[in-house]
Write an enzyme that holds these catalytic residues in place. Sequence first.
Site, mmCIF file in Angstrom:
data_model
loop_
_atom_site.group_PDB
_atom_site.id
_atom_site.type_symbol
_atom_site.label_atom_id
_atom_site.label_comp_id
_atom_site.label_asym_id
_atom_site.label_seq_id
_atom_site.Cartn_x
_atom_site.Cartn_y
_atom_site.Cartn_z
ATOM 1 N N GLU A 44 -22.837 -59.746 21.279
ATOM 2 C CA GLU A 44 -22.684 -58.423 21.910
ATOM 3 C C GLU A 44 -23.160 -57.390 20.911
ATOM 4 O O GLU A 44 -23.509 -57.715 19.771
ATOM 5 C CB GLU A 44 -21.219 -58.172 22.281
ATOM 6 C CG GLU A 44 -20.279 -58.168 21.096
ATOM 7 C CD GLU A 44 -18.822 -57.904 21.475
ATOM 8 O OE1 GLU A 44 -18.579 -57.302 22.523
ATOM 9 O OE2 GLU A 44 -17.944 -58.289 20.687
ATOM 10 N N TYR A 104 -7.419 -49.636 20.329
ATOM 11 C CA TYR A 104 -7.874 -48.411 20.984
ATOM 12 C C TYR A 104 -8.543 -48.716 22.305
ATOM 13 O O TYR A 104 -8.825 -49.880 22.620
ATOM 14 C CB TYR A 104 -8.827 -47.637 20.063
ATOM 15 C CG TYR A 104 -10.203 -48.263 19.926
ATOM 16 C CD1 TYR A 104 -10.405 -49.427 19.186
ATOM 17 C CD2 TYR A 104 -11.308 -47.689 20.560
ATOM 18 C CE1 TYR A 104 -11.660 -50.002 19.073
ATOM 19 C CE2 TYR A 104 -12.569 -48.263 20.444
ATOM 20 C CZ TYR A 104 -12.741 -49.408 19.704
ATOM 21 O OH TYR A 104 -13.982 -49.978 19.599
ATOM 22 N N ARG A 153 -6.309 -53.686 29.545
ATOM 23 C CA ARG A 153 -6.839 -54.304 28.320
ATOM 24 C C ARG A 153 -6.066 -53.796 27.103
ATOM 25 O O ARG A 153 -5.810 -54.576 26.168
ATOM 26 C CB ARG A 153 -8.336 -54.008 28.174
ATOM 27 C CG ARG A 153 -8.959 -54.749 26.994
ATOM 28 C CD ARG A 153 -10.459 -54.597 26.933
ATOM 29 N NE ARG A 153 -10.862 -53.220 26.734
ATOM 30 C CZ ARG A 153 -12.116 -52.785 26.739
ATOM 31 N NH1 ARG A 153 -13.114 -53.648 26.958
ATOM 32 N NH2 ARG A 153 -12.406 -51.522 26.559
ATOM 33 N N ARG A 189 3.798 -49.074 2.431
ATOM 34 C CA ARG A 189 2.677 -50.015 2.504
ATOM 35 C C ARG A 189 3.045 -51.443 2.077
ATOM 36 O O ARG A 189 3.010 -51.779 0.893
ATOM 37 C CB ARG A 189 1.506 -49.497 1.665
ATOM 38 C CG ARG A 189 0.219 -50.292 1.898
ATOM 39 C CD ARG A 189 -0.947 -49.805 1.039
ATOM 40 N NE ARG A 189 -2.147 -50.594 1.293
ATOM 41 C CZ ARG A 189 -2.375 -51.809 0.789
ATOM 42 N NH1 ARG A 189 -1.475 -52.360 -0.008
ATOM 43 N NH2 ARG A 189 -3.478 -52.476 1.078
ATOM 44 N N LYS A 248 -9.284 -55.318 21.087
ATOM 45 C CA LYS A 248 -10.003 -54.069 20.793
ATOM 46 C C LYS A 248 -9.336 -53.357 19.624
ATOM 47 O O LYS A 248 -8.634 -52.350 19.777
ATOM 48 C CB LYS A 248 -10.068 -53.181 22.039
ATOM 49 C CG LYS A 248 -11.205 -52.181 21.975
ATOM 50 C CD LYS A 248 -11.543 -51.662 23.335
ATOM 51 C CE LYS A 248 -12.462 -50.460 23.284
ATOM 52 N NZ LYS A 248 -13.725 -50.698 22.575
HETATM 53 N N1 PMP Z 1 -18.131 -54.745 22.827
HETATM 54 C C1 PMP Z 1 -17.730 -53.962 21.819
HETATM 55 C C2 PMP Z 1 -17.689 -54.527 20.437
HETATM 56 C C3 PMP Z 1 -17.339 -52.626 22.060
HETATM 57 O O1 PMP Z 1 -16.914 -51.852 21.057
HETATM 58 C C4 PMP Z 1 -17.424 -52.111 23.386
HETATM 59 C C5 PMP Z 1 -17.087 -50.678 23.683
HETATM 60 N N2 PMP Z 1 -15.764 -50.397 23.554
HETATM 61 C C6 PMP Z 1 -17.840 -52.981 24.414
HETATM 62 C C7 PMP Z 1 -18.198 -54.280 24.094
HETATM 63 C C8 PMP Z 1 -17.922 -52.498 25.837
HETATM 64 O O2 PMP Z 1 -16.640 -52.357 26.369
HETATM 65 P P1 PMP Z 1 -16.341 -51.310 27.531
HETATM 66 O O3 PMP Z 1 -17.309 -51.608 28.627
HETATM 67 O O4 PMP Z 1 -14.950 -51.585 27.910
HETATM 68 O O5 PMP Z 1 -16.551 -49.944 26.960
#
Ligand code: PMP
Length: 287
Positions: A182, A33, A52, A100, A149
């Site tokens: 993060e 996503y 991305r 599935r 992502k």
């Molecule tokens: N790290 C994680 C785990 C996230 O979910 C996000 C938000 N999508 C970010 C960092 C920040 O990414 P962005 O600046 O692209 O929103």
Amino acid sequence: MPRIAYVNGRYVVHAQASVHIEDRGYQFADGVYEVCEVARGHIVDMPRHLARLKRSLKELSIAWPVSEGVLPMLLREVVGRNGVVNGLVYVQVTRGVASREFVFPAAGTRSALVITARKADPALAAKRAETGIKVITVPENRWDRVDIKSTGLLPNVLAKQKAKEAGAQEAWFVDTDGNVKEGGSSNAWIVTRDGVLVTRPAEHGILRGITRTTLFDVAAKLGLKIEERGFSVAEAKAAREAFISSATTIAMPVVEIDGAPIANGHPGSMTLSLRQAFFDVAEKSPA
Ligand code: PMP
């Protein structure tokens, strides 16, 4: 005006929008996503977000659901149909619908595409930035491909819920060396006592945030120095400033980590300057 979602080629009323029970996103979190901020009628940093998305799809061998060039138009259309001037647009692609089985479905199975948009009040975000947010720290327990992502976000859900229950707004994942990775849905930053911006390198173990990338451009414009290196929870607690970055929060001051105030417990001035300058520097696509 009812909210409208784009679901596999159709624009449908959001409240009635649905996907198949055998969508692999639903059954296996087999999908990826993106979230873009919409600000003042513009989609912010759309090309970087779509680049991305392309990378995430490639890493997981998920096919493009529509031709690549069409996606910007679909995002604009969903934003427009929902009358979103400030808010966000969400794009999700899954490996599609199939009986599935763990292994990939038959070649030719169409990946599934959902796009939604939602309004947000910029005044609320501005107000939050005036007071800042609190974070807690939690041990890293995610897989090692968080650079993708993926919609598989259960550890992030649990960490952010834990933060909420502790009266905080974000949880920072910490690696076994005691370094901050993060947030559950954001990147983590500090400003040292010498006024240097520090954030963890994005080569491994974190998502390369688009806001993070654009903040490098903002910092260059403001003449601020950035060091890409790991930092410990102890260093963060002793920092001059701390903040998080994401498409929906931009640069959001962190005023407390695990109950310990950062500096005087108020948002830092460098964080607020970055936040202020962000929109001007970011790439803006009219919605
Ligand atoms: N790290 C994680 C785990 C996230 O979910 C996000 C938000 N999508 C970010 C960092 C920040 O990414 P962005 O600046 O692209 O929103």
